[in-house]
Design an enzyme around this catalytic site. Structure first.
Site, PDB file in Angstrom:
ATOM      1  N   HIS A   9       0.795  -1.089  -0.117  1.00 29.16           N
ATOM      2  CA  HIS A   9       0.006  -0.127  -0.020  1.00 29.16           C
ATOM      3  C   HIS A   9       0.991   1.166  -0.069  1.00 29.16           C
ATOM      4  CE1 HIS A   9      -3.014   2.964   1.760  1.00 29.16           C
ATOM      5  NE2 HIS A   9      -3.786   2.142   1.487  1.00 29.16           N
ATOM      6  N   ASP A  30       2.953  -4.745   8.197  1.00 27.30           N
ATOM      7  CA  ASP A  30       1.727  -3.919   8.139  1.00 27.30           C
ATOM      8  C   ASP A  30       0.507  -5.123   8.245  1.00 27.30           C
ATOM      9  OD1 ASP A  30      -0.688  -2.791   6.922  1.00 27.30           O
ATOM     10  OD2 ASP A  30       0.488  -2.012   5.144  1.00 27.30           O
ATOM     11  N   GLN A  60      -4.575  -5.433   6.822  1.00 27.68           N
ATOM     12  CA  GLN A  60      -5.514  -6.462   6.185  1.00 27.68           C
ATOM     13  C   GLN A  60      -5.782  -7.531   6.928  1.00 27.68           C
ATOM     14  OE1 GLN A  60      -7.836  -5.825   3.957  1.00 27.68           O
ATOM     15  NE2 GLN A  60      -7.027  -3.656   3.616  1.00 27.68           N
ATOM     16  N   LYS A  86     -10.961  -1.575  10.204  1.00 28.97           N
ATOM     17  CA  LYS A  86     -10.907  -2.646   9.368  1.00 28.97           C
ATOM     18  C   LYS A  86     -11.336  -3.799  10.232  1.00 28.97           C
ATOM     19  CE  LYS A  86      -7.507  -0.828   5.977  1.00 28.97           C
ATOM     20  NZ  LYS A  86      -8.424  -0.578   4.843  1.00 28.97           N
ATOM     21  N   CYS A 125      -4.504   2.269  -3.977  1.00 30.62           N
ATOM     22  CA  CYS A 125      -3.381   2.731  -3.215  1.00 30.62           C
ATOM     23  C   CYS A 125      -2.319   1.866  -3.412  1.00 30.62           C
ATOM     24  CB  CYS A 125      -3.574   3.008  -1.735  1.00 30.62           C
ATOM     25  SG  CYS A 125      -4.809   4.645  -1.479  1.00 30.62           S
TER      26      CYS A 125
END
Length: 419
Positions: free
Chosen positions: A136, A213, A216, A239, A377
């Site tokens: 991203h 990261d 997700q 999220k 993104c």
């Protein structure tokens, strides 16, 4: 097509259980343009259960106050609720200590915090930072800024045709000059699950630190930062069925203690004089000013909601939705799925020959179906596949197979209209 009554095949919950969970999300009962809402944009943000909405309302209705510095009852109640979320996040990601949890506005701010503190202290001219080709923008731009400032080099691990990470290339690019590997655990554009444990083990052997990261992955996968042995882990509340504007950074204590401060102001200090300032202990050293109190408190309700269901059951349900949607989409002439790695979460991106993704998205919206279109993104990733963007349908615990049937029928109609 297979009916929604098969949802319980791979889970211990019955269809009525899943329908009851769905009913806890008020927004899912609304209509969009005269059609029942079908919400398949969960990778961008998930919808919120009533318990999260109630937690926000309860704070503002009953104990709205600033935290940590007040001695009156409302301030003490707000502080207790706020700090209870820190404990919940510690448990949610498997951290050893609550002091290793730093509240941020989300994954983007968490990555920037590491770049501007650890990065500025430890990255020097000639050093290398390693990321992947599926990152991203929030895990690209901060490192570009840092590399430009320090004279360091940003290297990129390529993505295979099936959307998986080239692990052979990763091992070739990793060297003694690599000071940091910053890697997404789950691609927001492809759904690919990366082998972060292998990446972390190799990076540590090379002497590099690793930031994961988890924007997700946190909602789909069991997260244990101690078992993973990552140095930093970031995720966003919105999220994981929580509010917007709040997230968390996990960092190993020894790293957080050695890093310079991120922002200056109230709360992150011990003492201030015109001659100098001493800084607060962890975690407050990185939490300057009045925080996002209400949304942080409500984040605990979201994490408790997930824990109450169980990630294993949620994952089984979502995997079944993914398998069903993938098979149905592949049967549509001219449609191509982008990203078919062996390890994926409940997200499918696709293009249709001769049709721009945005046109598909607009017509689906007219039928009450919310999907995401564009580059997500991840412009470098779209360039790698030679496309302007994709249509992305992403699934959550409240979605049903009957909704996928609606999507498939709508796609057939849309393609017919546009060709």
């Amino acid at each position: 097509m297979e009916g929604a009554d098969s949802l319980s095949l791979n889970t211990s919950r019955t269809l009525s259980d899943w329908l009851a969970l769905r009913q806890q999300f008020p927004i899912l009962s609304r209509e969009v343009k005269g059609k029942p809402l079908v919400y398949f944009d969960n990778a961008a943000t998930s919808q919120k259960p009533q318990v999260v909405i109630d937690a926000l309302s309860h704070y503002y209705s009953y104990y709205n106050a600033n935290i940590h510095r007040g001695i009156h009852t409302l301030a003490e109640e707000a502080t207790m609720a706020y700090e209870a979320t820190r404990d919940a996040v510690r448990d949610f990601v498997g951290a050893a200590e609550r002091e290793e949890i730093i509240f941020t506005r989300g994954t983007t701010e968490a990555i920037n915090l590491v770049a501007y503190t650890w990065g500025r202290k430890h990255i020097s001219e000639g050093d290398e930072i390693l990321i992947s080709g599926m990152e991203h923008h929030s895990n690209i731009v901060p490192w570009q800024i840092l590399c430009a400032e320090k004279g360091a080099l940003l290297k990129v691990v390529p993505v295979e045709d099936d959307g998986s990470l080239s692990m052979s290339a990763f091992h070739e690019l990793l060297s003694e000059r690599t000071k940091l590997v910053s890697i997404v655990q789950v691609s927001n554009a492809l759904g690919t699950v990366n082998p972060v444990k292998e990446i972390i083990d190799a990076a540590h052997r090379a002497g590099a630190k690793v930031l994961v990261d988890g924007a997700q992955s946190a909602v789909h996968l069991d997260i244990d930062v101690q078992d993973m042995d990552c140095d930093f882990f970031a995720f966003s509340g919105h999220k994981v069925y929580g509010p917007t504007g709040v997230g968390a950074l996990y960092g190993k204590r020894e790293l957080l203690e050695s890093m310079p401060v991120f922002q200056g102001g109230g709360e992150m200090i011990k003492e201030v004089s015109f001659e100098g300032t001493t800084y607060a202990d962890l975690p407050y050293k990185y939490e300057a000013g009045t925080p996002n109190i209400a949304d942080t408190i409500a984040l605990k309700a979201a994490l408790d909601f997930i824990s109450g269901i169980g990630k294993a059951q949620i994952r089984a349900h979502e995997d079944e939705l993914l398998a069903y949607a993938t098979a149905e989409l592949k049967a549509i002439p001219g449609l191509k799925i982008i990203g078919e790695a062996a390890q994926k979460v409940s997200l499918v991106s696709f293009v249709v020959e001769g049709i721009h993704p945005q046109d598909i998205g607009v017509l689906l919206d007219n039928m009450g179906i919310a999907v995401r279109t564009g580059h997500h993104c991840t412009q470098p990733l779209m360039k790698r596949f030679g496309i302007p963007g994709t249509v992305r349908a992403s699934f959550a615990l409240y979605n049903e197979k009957t909704e996928i049937d609606v999507l498939i029928a709508a796609l057939h109609k849309t393609i017919k209209m546009l060709t």
